[in-house]
Design a protein around this motif. Structure first.
Motif, PDB file in Angstrom:
ATOM      1  N   UNK A  57       1.054  -1.207   0.117  1.00  0.00           N
ATOM      2  CA  UNK A  57      -0.223   0.122  -0.002  1.00  0.00           C
ATOM      3  C   UNK A  57       0.958   1.322  -0.112  1.00  0.00           C
ATOM      4  N   UNK A  58       0.635   1.854  -0.919  1.00  0.00           N
ATOM      5  CA  UNK A  58       1.234   3.126  -0.815  1.00  0.00           C
ATOM      6  C   UNK A  58       0.049   4.442  -1.111  1.00  0.00           C
ATOM      7  N   UNK A  59       0.430   5.435  -0.052  1.00  0.00           N
ATOM      8  CA  UNK A  59      -0.498   6.605   0.043  1.00  0.00           C
ATOM      9  C   UNK A  59       0.417   7.876  -0.093  1.00  0.00           C
ATOM     10  N   UNK A  60      -0.538   8.955  -0.550  1.00  0.00           N
ATOM     11  CA  UNK A  60      -0.157  10.404  -0.665  1.00  0.00           C
ATOM     12  C   UNK A  60      -0.935  11.236  -0.360  1.00  0.00           C
ATOM     13  N   UNK A  61      -0.900  12.301   0.265  1.00  0.00           N
ATOM     14  CA  UNK A  61      -1.758  13.617   0.823  1.00  0.00           C
ATOM     15  C   UNK A  61      -1.514  14.474  -0.167  1.00  0.00           C
ATOM     16  N   UNK A  62      -2.514  15.064  -0.828  1.00  0.00           N
ATOM     17  CA  UNK A  62      -2.418  16.113  -1.782  1.00  0.00           C
ATOM     18  C   UNK A  62      -3.264  17.289  -1.366  1.00  0.00           C
ATOM     19  N   UNK A  63      -2.638  18.436  -0.925  1.00  0.00           N
ATOM     20  CA  UNK A  63      -3.146  19.446  -0.739  1.00  0.00           C
ATOM     21  C   UNK A  63      -4.439  19.896  -1.571  1.00  0.00           C
ATOM     22  N   UNK A  64      -5.583  20.789  -0.967  1.00  0.00           N
ATOM     23  CA  UNK A  64      -6.532  20.495  -1.872  1.00  0.00           C
ATOM     24  C   UNK A  64      -6.429  21.876  -2.864  1.00  0.00           C
ATOM     25  N   UNK A  65      -5.491  22.755  -2.430  1.00  0.00           N
ATOM     26  CA  UNK A  65      -5.099  23.900  -3.122  1.00  0.00           C
ATOM     27  C   UNK A  65      -4.455  23.460  -4.635  1.00  0.00           C
ATOM     28  N   UNK A  66      -3.861  22.272  -4.427  1.00  0.00           N
ATOM     29  CA  UNK A  66      -3.278  21.719  -5.655  1.00  0.00           C
ATOM     30  C   UNK A  66      -3.793  20.928  -6.656  1.00  0.00           C
ATOM     31  N   UNK A  67      -4.882  21.471  -7.267  1.00  0.00           N
ATOM     32  CA  UNK A  67      -5.618  20.950  -8.130  1.00  0.00           C
ATOM     33  C   UNK A  67      -5.218  19.973  -9.295  1.00  0.00           C
ATOM     34  N   UNK A  68      -4.139  20.507  -9.845  1.00  0.00           N
ATOM     35  CA  UNK A  68      -3.693  19.938 -10.908  1.00  0.00           C
ATOM     36  C   UNK A  68      -2.946  18.476 -10.457  1.00  0.00           C
ATOM     37  N   UNK A  69      -2.621  18.358  -9.186  1.00  0.00           N
ATOM     38  CA  UNK A  69      -1.992  16.950  -8.991  1.00  0.00           C
ATOM     39  C   UNK A  69      -3.212  16.037  -8.549  1.00  0.00           C
TER      40      UNK A  69
END
Length: 144
Positions: A108-120
């Motif tokens: 299992x690999x997880x990542x957190x992405x800021x809601x402001x980084x829409x392109x990601x």
């Protein structure tokens, strides 16, 4: 594009440049200290794509154990040079982190992405990541 390779302390200045590009300014000396600490820890993975002395991107991932979900690998940082975006650098770096996770026996690999980084968000979804939740992150500085 060259294949991802393990980061080296000599990459610190370029990694600092890229971190600043993403909005996390850090000096080369501080980056070198942080990088040295991570490179000496077997639970950490830092990979870069070197484009003839100028980094096209870097990724950091760590093996984490928690009581509620067990072991997993979490991508803690991914930065691709603005001039190299949409050229496969991010995909190659995520692939390197996934390969490292598999070598560790972690599925299992997880990542957190800021809601402001829409392109990601579409980028990660295109790579097979599925949104699990949204959350707030709180911080508190402790007095020295």
């Amino acid at each position: 594009m060259s294949a991802p390779r393990a980061a080296r302390t000599s990459d610190a200045a370029e990694m600092a440049r890229l971190a600043g590009e993403l909005g996390y300014p850090v000096g080369p000396d501080n980056m070198a200290e942080r990088l040295d600490a991570l490179l000496g820890n077997p639970r950490q993975c830092v990979r870069v794509i070197d484009d003839e002395g100028r980094l096209a991107g870097w990724i950091a991932a760590e093996r984490r154990l928690s009581l509620e979900v067990g072991e997993r690998v979490e991508i803690t940082g991914l930065v691709v040079d603005g001039m190299a975006r949409r050229g496969g650098v991010g995909r190659a770096l995520v692939g390197a982190a996934e390969a490292w996770a598999a070598e560790q026996g972690i599925d299992m690999v997880v990542v957190r992405s800021n809601v402001q980084r829409q392109a990601s968000h579409p980028f990660y979804e295109h790579l097979g990541f599925a949104r699990q939740k949204s959350q707030h992150v709180y911080g508190k500085r402790l007095a020295p």
